[in-house]
Design an enzyme around this catalytic site. Structure first.
Site, short mmCIF file in Angstrom:
data_model
loop_
_atom_site.label_atom_id
_atom_site.label_comp_id
_atom_site.label_asym_id
_atom_site.label_seq_id
_atom_site.Cartn_x
_atom_site.Cartn_y
_atom_site.Cartn_z
N SER A 156 0.87 -1.18 0.00
CA SER A 156 0.00 0.00 0.00
C SER A 156 0.89 1.22 0.00
O SER A 156 2.03 1.18 0.50
CB SER A 156 -0.89 0.03 1.25
N TYR A 184 -2.15 -0.14 10.26
CA TYR A 184 -2.17 -0.59 8.87
C TYR A 184 -0.85 -0.22 8.17
O TYR A 184 -0.24 -1.05 7.49
CB TYR A 184 -3.35 0.05 8.14
#
Length: 257
Positions: free
Chosen positions: A141, A154
Site C-alpha cells: 500500500s 495498517y
C-alpha cells in the site's frame, strides 16, 4: 501472446473479492491454473464460478493465512498435484486510527494477517519454488512508504510487507525467484462501499466523491487496473524486475500537495 500465464500455477490469497478477485480472474484468463486461498468460502466459490464460466481453471481452499499449520497443509495439498509458479500475497485487513486509537487487540489482529500471513505463505511455498524458480508478489500500500493520516497499525504492517519484499528478493536471487510488490492508493473495492455505508449512511455519494478526489487523478483506482499490473509483474515479460515496489496511486505519492 504477451503476458501469457499458460502452464503456470498461481496461488492467490484473498482471491475471492476486491483486488484479489480481479487478479484471480485476470490470471485465469491468461491461462494460469489459479488456486484461491480465501477465508470466505462463499466469495471464493462465486469467483471460481465466474472463472469457470469463462473456461478458466481454478479451485479454492478455505484457509486462515494467519494460521501456519493451515497454510502449510493447503500448500502441501497443492504441491501434491503440481508446482507453484506464482504466489500473490493479497489477503489483508484494514484499520482506521492513530496510535492512541489502536488497541493491543487491533495491533495483534493486523499483525496476524498482514505480516504473519505473508510470512506464512512465503515460508510454505519458497522451499519448493527454489527447485524451479518462481514469482512472489506482495500486495502492499502507499501507506507502507508515505504518511497517511489515521492508519498507524495498517501502515506498520504494510511497511513490514514492503521490507519482506526486498529481503526475499535479495536472499533468493540465485534461485531464480523474483519478488516484487504493488502499492495501491485508494481502490474502489467492496471494502470501500462497506465503509461508506457503515459510517456515512445518509451521504454515501457525497463521501464517495470526496474520497475519489483525494487522488490527484480525480478518481479511485479499479481492481482490474491493479490486476493488470500484477499480471505484468508475474509474467515472463517482467523477467528483469525484482526487489521493486510499484505504486499504482493516481499520482498520490508524487502529486499530492
Amino acid at each position: 501472446m504477451k503476458f501469457s500465464l499458460k502452464n503456470k500455477v498461481a496461488l492467490i490469497t484473498g482471491g475471492g473479492s476486491g483486488i484479489g478477485q480481479a487478479i484471480s480472474k485476470t490470471f485465469a484468463q491468461q491461462g494460469a491454473y489459479v488456486h484461491i486461498i480465501e477465508l470466505n468460502s462463499e466469495n471464493a466459490d462465486a469467483t471460481i464460478a465466474e472463472i469457470e464460466k469463462s473456461n478458466g481453471q481454478a479451485e479454492s481452499h478455505s484457509c486462515d493465512v494467519s494460521n501456519q499449520s493451515q497454510v502449510q497443509k493447503v500448500v502441501a495439498n497443492i504441491l501434491n498435484k503440481h508446482a507453484i509458479n506464482i504466489l500473490v500475497n493479497n489477503a489483508g485487513i484494514a484499520h482506521v486510527g492513530n496510535v492512541e486509537g489502536t488497541s493491543e487487540e487491533d495491533l495483534d489482529r493486523l499483525y496476524a494477517v498482514n505480516i504473519k500471513g505473508v510470512y506464512n505463505c512465503i515460508h510454505a511455498a519458497i522451499p519448493h519454488m527454489k527447485k524451479s524458480g518462481g514469482v512472489i508478489l506482495n500486495m502492499v500500500s502507499i501507506a507502507g512508504s508515505v504518511a497517511v493520516a489515521d492508519r498507524f497499525a495498517y501502515s506498520m504492517t504494510k511497511g513490514a510487507a514492503l521490507a519482506m519484499t526486498y529481503s526475499v528478493a535479495k536472499d533468493y536471487l540465485d534461485c531464480n525467484i523474483r519478488c516484487n510488490s504493488i502499492s495501491p492508493a485508494r481502490i474502489h473495492t467492496p471494502f470501500v462501499d462497506g465503509f461508506l455505508n457503515k459510517n456515512y449512511p445518509n451521504n454515501v455519494e457525497e463521501m464517495f466523491d470526496k474520497l475519489s478526489k483525494t487522488q490527484p487523478i480525480g478518481r479511485m483506482g479499479k481492481p482490474e487496473e491493479v490486476a493488470n499490473l500484477a499480471l505484468y509483474l508475474c509474467s515472463d515479460e517482467a523477467a528483469f524486475i525484482t526487489g521493486t515496489d510499484f505504486p499504482i496511486d493516481g499520482g498520490f505519492i508524487k502529486l499530492n500537495g
